[in-house]
Design a protein around this motif. Structure first.
Motif, mmCIF file in Angstrom:
data_model
loop_
_atom_site.group_PDB
_atom_site.id
_atom_site.type_symbol
_atom_site.label_atom_id
_atom_site.label_comp_id
_atom_site.label_asym_id
_atom_site.label_seq_id
_atom_site.Cartn_x
_atom_site.Cartn_y
_atom_site.Cartn_z
ATOM 1 N N LEU A 80 0.857 -1.178 0.000
ATOM 2 C CA LEU A 80 0.000 0.000 0.000
ATOM 3 C C LEU A 80 0.895 1.231 0.000
ATOM 4 O O LEU A 80 1.939 1.239 0.648
ATOM 5 C CB LEU A 80 -0.878 0.025 1.263
ATOM 6 C CG LEU A 80 -1.625 1.330 1.584
ATOM 7 C CD1 LEU A 80 -2.692 1.634 0.539
ATOM 8 C CD2 LEU A 80 -2.268 1.257 2.963
ATOM 9 N N VAL A 81 0.487 2.248 -0.746
ATOM 10 C CA VAL A 81 1.224 3.502 -0.736
ATOM 11 C C VAL A 81 0.276 4.607 -0.289
ATOM 12 O O VAL A 81 -0.860 4.691 -0.750
ATOM 13 C CB VAL A 81 1.823 3.830 -2.132
ATOM 14 C CG1 VAL A 81 2.446 5.220 -2.149
ATOM 15 C CG2 VAL A 81 2.861 2.781 -2.512
ATOM 16 N N PHE A 121 -1.113 -4.944 7.748
ATOM 17 C CA PHE A 121 -1.197 -3.506 8.018
ATOM 18 C C PHE A 121 -1.839 -2.785 6.826
ATOM 19 O O PHE A 121 -2.686 -1.913 6.998
ATOM 20 C CB PHE A 121 0.194 -2.909 8.272
ATOM 21 C CG PHE A 121 0.728 -3.189 9.649
ATOM 22 C CD1 PHE A 121 0.043 -2.774 10.784
ATOM 23 C CD2 PHE A 121 1.932 -3.853 9.812
ATOM 24 C CE1 PHE A 121 0.550 -3.024 12.060
ATOM 25 C CE2 PHE A 121 2.448 -4.109 11.084
ATOM 26 C CZ PHE A 121 1.746 -3.695 12.214
ATOM 27 N N ALA A 122 -1.423 -3.159 5.624
ATOM 28 C CA ALA A 122 -1.927 -2.511 4.415
ATOM 29 C C ALA A 122 -3.441 -2.676 4.306
ATOM 30 O O ALA A 122 -4.165 -1.700 4.095
ATOM 31 C CB ALA A 122 -1.235 -3.090 3.179
ATOM 32 N N LYS A 145 -5.670 -3.376 6.630
ATOM 33 C CA LYS A 145 -6.361 -2.677 7.710
ATOM 34 C C LYS A 145 -6.388 -1.169 7.446
ATOM 35 O O LYS A 145 -7.414 -0.511 7.636
ATOM 36 C CB LYS A 145 -5.655 -2.990 9.041
ATOM 37 C CG LYS A 145 -6.372 -2.455 10.252
ATOM 38 C CD LYS A 145 -7.500 -3.385 10.688
ATOM 39 C CE LYS A 145 -8.175 -2.849 11.943
ATOM 40 N NZ LYS A 145 -9.619 -2.638 11.765
ATOM 41 N N LEU A 146 -5.271 -0.630 6.976
ATOM 42 C CA LEU A 146 -5.211 0.801 6.667
ATOM 43 C C LEU A 146 -6.174 1.178 5.547
ATOM 44 O O LEU A 146 -6.853 2.201 5.614
ATOM 45 C CB LEU A 146 -3.780 1.213 6.295
ATOM 46 C CG LEU A 146 -2.854 1.475 7.475
ATOM 47 C CD1 LEU A 146 -1.398 1.436 7.037
ATOM 48 C CD2 LEU A 146 -3.160 2.810 8.137
ATOM 49 N N ILE A 147 -6.245 0.324 4.522
ATOM 50 C CA ILE A 147 -7.161 0.586 3.407
ATOM 51 C C ILE A 147 -8.593 0.636 3.936
ATOM 52 O O ILE A 147 -9.362 1.538 3.612
ATOM 53 C CB ILE A 147 -7.008 -0.486 2.304
ATOM 54 C CG1 ILE A 147 -5.671 -0.283 1.579
ATOM 55 C CG2 ILE A 147 -8.165 -0.410 1.308
ATOM 56 C CD1 ILE A 147 -5.286 -1.412 0.628
ATOM 57 N N THR A 148 -8.948 -0.343 4.768
ATOM 58 C CA THR A 148 -10.283 -0.389 5.351
ATOM 59 C C THR A 148 -10.582 0.886 6.135
ATOM 60 O O THR A 148 -11.639 1.493 5.988
ATOM 61 C CB THR A 148 -10.406 -1.604 6.309
ATOM 62 O OG1 THR A 148 -10.041 -2.778 5.580
ATOM 63 C CG2 THR A 148 -11.833 -1.762 6.819
ATOM 64 N N MET A 149 -9.622 1.301 6.967
ATOM 65 C CA MET A 149 -9.808 2.515 7.777
ATOM 66 C C MET A 149 -9.918 3.764 6.916
ATOM 67 O O MET A 149 -10.795 4.606 7.139
ATOM 68 C CB MET A 149 -8.633 2.687 8.736
ATOM 69 C CG MET A 149 -8.646 1.735 9.877
ATOM 70 S SD MET A 149 -7.136 2.008 10.846
ATOM 71 C CE MET A 149 -7.686 1.387 12.420
ATOM 72 N N LEU A 150 -9.030 3.907 5.950
ATOM 73 C CA LEU A 150 -9.021 5.105 5.118
ATOM 74 C C LEU A 150 -10.250 5.169 4.230
ATOM 75 O O LEU A 150 -10.824 6.238 4.020
ATOM 76 C CB LEU A 150 -7.738 5.175 4.286
ATOM 77 C CG LEU A 150 -6.487 5.493 5.087
ATOM 78 C CD1 LEU A 150 -5.238 5.175 4.276
ATOM 79 C CD2 LEU A 150 -6.460 6.942 5.539
ATOM 80 N N ASP A 151 -10.671 4.037 3.704
ATOM 81 C CA ASP A 151 -11.846 4.032 2.833
ATOM 82 C C ASP A 151 -13.113 4.324 3.640
ATOM 83 O O ASP A 151 -14.079 4.855 3.120
ATOM 84 C CB ASP A 151 -11.991 2.688 2.117
ATOM 85 C CG ASP A 151 -10.929 2.523 1.025
ATOM 86 O OD1 ASP A 151 -10.149 3.467 0.806
ATOM 87 O OD2 ASP A 151 -10.900 1.455 0.402
#
Length: 105
Positions: A37-38, A91-92, A94-100
Motif C-alpha cells: 500500500l502507498v 497492516f496494508a 487494515k489501513l485501506i479499510t480505515m481510510l476508505d
C-alpha cells in the motif's frame, strides 16, 4: 474521528519496521513488489503525485490519499513526509479499510 485510528495504526506499522518513507524509497519498494500500500499526502506536488500514481498503477499497488504531509510524517514520528509505503499485507489491508471508511475527505 477516523484520523486518529489510521495514524496510530501507521505508527504501529512503523515500529514494526513495515513502513518506508520518502519518494525514492517508496518507488524502490513498489518496483520490487514489496509495497502492499502507498499513502500519498494530498499536498504532494503534481509531479510527485503523477510519478507515484503511475508507478502504483503499473505495478498494481493500492494507493490512498491522506490529508497532508505533516499528518503522515507525524504518524511515523518523523518530519513531514509526502509518500509512505507499507510493506506488510496485514497492516496494508487494515489501513485501506480505515481510510476508505474515514470521513475526512
Amino acid at each position: 474521528m477516523g484520523n486518529k485510528q489510521w495514524t496510530s495504526l501507521l505508527g504501529l506499522a512503523n515500529r514494526a519496521r513495515k513502513v518506508v518513507s520518502g519518494e525514492e524509497l517508496a518507488i524502490k519498494e513498489i518496483r520490487s513488489g514489496r509495497a502492499k500500500l502507498v499513502l500519498l499526502a494530498e499536498d504532494a506536488s503534481v509531479n510527485t503525485e503523477k510519478k507515484i500514481s503511475d508507478k502504483c498503477a503499473s505495478y498494481g499497488v493500492p494507493l490512498r490519499k491522506v490529508p497532508d504531509r505533516y499528518m503522515l510524517g507525524q504518524a511515523i514520528g518523523k518530519d513531514a513526509r509526502v509518500v509512505v509505503a507499507i510493506t506488510e499485507e496485514g497492516f496494508a489491508k487494515k489501513l485501506i479499510t480505515m481510510l476508505d471508511g474515514s470521513l475526512w475527505g
